[in-house]
Design a protein around this motif. Sequence first.
Motif, PDB file in Angstrom:
ATOM      1  N   TYR A 105       0.826  -1.199   0.000  1.00 28.57           N
ATOM      2  CA  TYR A 105       0.000   0.000   0.000  1.00 28.57           C
ATOM      3  C   TYR A 105       0.867   1.258   0.000  1.00 28.57           C
ATOM      4  N   LYS A 106       0.334   2.317  -0.550  1.00 32.30           N
ATOM      5  CA  LYS A 106       1.005   3.615  -0.520  1.00 32.30           C
ATOM      6  C   LYS A 106       0.569   4.374   0.722  1.00 32.30           C
ATOM      7  N   VAL A 107       1.516   4.957   1.436  1.00 32.67           N
ATOM      8  CA  VAL A 107       1.218   5.715   2.653  1.00 32.67           C
ATOM      9  C   VAL A 107       1.617   7.172   2.443  1.00 32.67           C
ATOM     10  N   THR A 108       0.672   8.075   2.694  1.00 29.38           N
ATOM     11  CA  THR A 108       0.921   9.509   2.560  1.00 29.38           C
ATOM     12  C   THR A 108       0.650  10.194   3.892  1.00 29.38           C
ATOM     13  N   MET A 109       1.641  10.909   4.407  1.00 32.02           N
ATOM     14  CA  MET A 109       1.451  11.662   5.646  1.00 32.02           C
ATOM     15  C   MET A 109       0.677  12.943   5.343  1.00 32.02           C
ATOM     16  N   LEU A 110      -0.444  13.146   6.031  1.00 39.19           N
ATOM     17  CA  LEU A 110      -1.277  14.317   5.804  1.00 39.19           C
ATOM     18  C   LEU A 110      -1.135  15.361   6.899  1.00 39.19           C
ATOM     19  N   GLU A 111      -0.944  14.901   8.137  1.00 41.37           N
ATOM     20  CA  GLU A 111      -0.842  15.851   9.244  1.00 41.37           C
ATOM     21  C   GLU A 111      -0.139  15.183  10.404  1.00 41.37           C
ATOM     22  N   SER A 112       0.708  15.945  11.094  1.00 38.38           N
ATOM     23  CA  SER A 112       1.386  15.411  12.265  1.00 38.38           C
ATOM     24  C   SER A 112       1.678  16.535  13.244  1.00 38.38           C
ATOM     25  N   SER A 113       1.381  16.293  14.501  1.00 40.58           N
ATOM     26  CA  SER A 113       1.667  17.252  15.559  1.00 40.58           C
ATOM     27  C   SER A 113       2.649  16.604  16.522  1.00 40.58           C
ATOM     28  N   GLU A 114       3.856  17.141  16.581  1.00 42.04           N
ATOM     29  CA  GLU A 114       4.918  16.522  17.373  1.00 42.04           C
ATOM     30  C   GLU A 114       4.703  16.736  18.873  1.00 42.04           C
ATOM     31  N   CYS A 218      -4.929  19.310   7.758  1.00 41.86           N
ATOM     32  CA  CYS A 218      -3.973  18.903   6.731  1.00 41.86           C
ATOM     33  C   CYS A 218      -2.861  19.941   6.638  1.00 41.86           C
ATOM     34  N   GLN A 219      -1.630  19.457   6.561  1.00 40.71           N
ATOM     35  CA  GLN A 219      -0.481  20.354   6.436  1.00 40.71           C
ATOM     36  C   GLN A 219       0.540  19.791   5.454  1.00 40.71           C
ATOM     37  N   THR A 220       0.094  18.865   4.602  1.00 40.65           N
ATOM     38  CA  THR A 220       1.041  18.142   3.756  1.00 40.65           C
ATOM     39  C   THR A 220       1.614  18.977   2.627  1.00 40.65           C
TER      40      THR A 220
END
Length: 322
Positions: A105-114, A218-220
């Motif tokens: 599968y293809k994985v795309t990061m859309l948003e992350s808050s560290e 979303c912040q990609t």
Amino acid sequence: MRERTLLASQIEGVQRLEADVNDTLELVELAEMEGDSAVVAEALASLRALAEEAKRRETESLLSGEADSNDCYLEVNAGAGGTEAQDWAEMLLRMYTRWAEQHGYKVTMLESSEGEQAGIKSATIQVSGPNAYGWLKTEAGVHRLVRISPFDAAARRQTSFASVWVYPVVDDSIEIEINEADLRVDTFRASGAGGQHVNKTESAIRITHIPTGIVVACQTDRSQHRNRATAMTMLKARMYEQELQKREAAAAQTEANKTDIGWGHQIRSYVLAPYQLVKDLRTNVEKTNPDAILDGDLDDFMAAALAARVGATRSEASAQAQ
């Protein structure tokens, strides 16, 4: 159209599997007649691999839900507990990313808050490929980790919680009406890697659907407009998934899992100390190799949960018919 294509692919796959089994059995018979033990061993290994494939295809036959064939969004949120929970959330995100990659599968990061010190507070990825939602939907719920804390100088045992939520990417053929007046749109600076432009401008988008309380972000992309478009697609997907819950009897259990991220609500426990055990509390499936599980070896858990969910749906339908 997509469902018909998927069904045709499944039929073709079963036919190919049947042909491979017959060819391999013939090879075993010939090799035994000629006394070629090396070929026999190779053929038997092939049969074992085909048996595993048949098992997986049997489970895939249970993927008959309305959106099971769709791509999906997967959200991970850290529970209470600061750094411990945030580190656990990042471990879960890695686990699902590894599972997806291992299955093509293809994985795309859309948003992350560290997190402040380590890990993540939250993250959203898109998993793209055949039956992505069907496989991952049973992973929604609270996940509990027990381990010796790497952040505690006294090396005490800690319990951490994180939640996972999964919802399907909305197909173009599915229309979801959203009133712009019901939306609150906030912009903010993206966090994490992405270059100066991403971090210094308010390109990230957060949309709140006021009537339902659904929030997506979303912040990609560097473009605020493209991030807004992606966030709107995610919002439609969440609203569609909410509608699916109303129509699917089995979704009542899934909805019950979306509660407080803490004691009494977990679907699975990952115990790394004092012993090694991962147990699914819905199906009672247990594994004593947590390292492999955290590296993406989730198929047995998913298959058992999917079978239980389909069984519950059929029982409910039978009860209603009576």
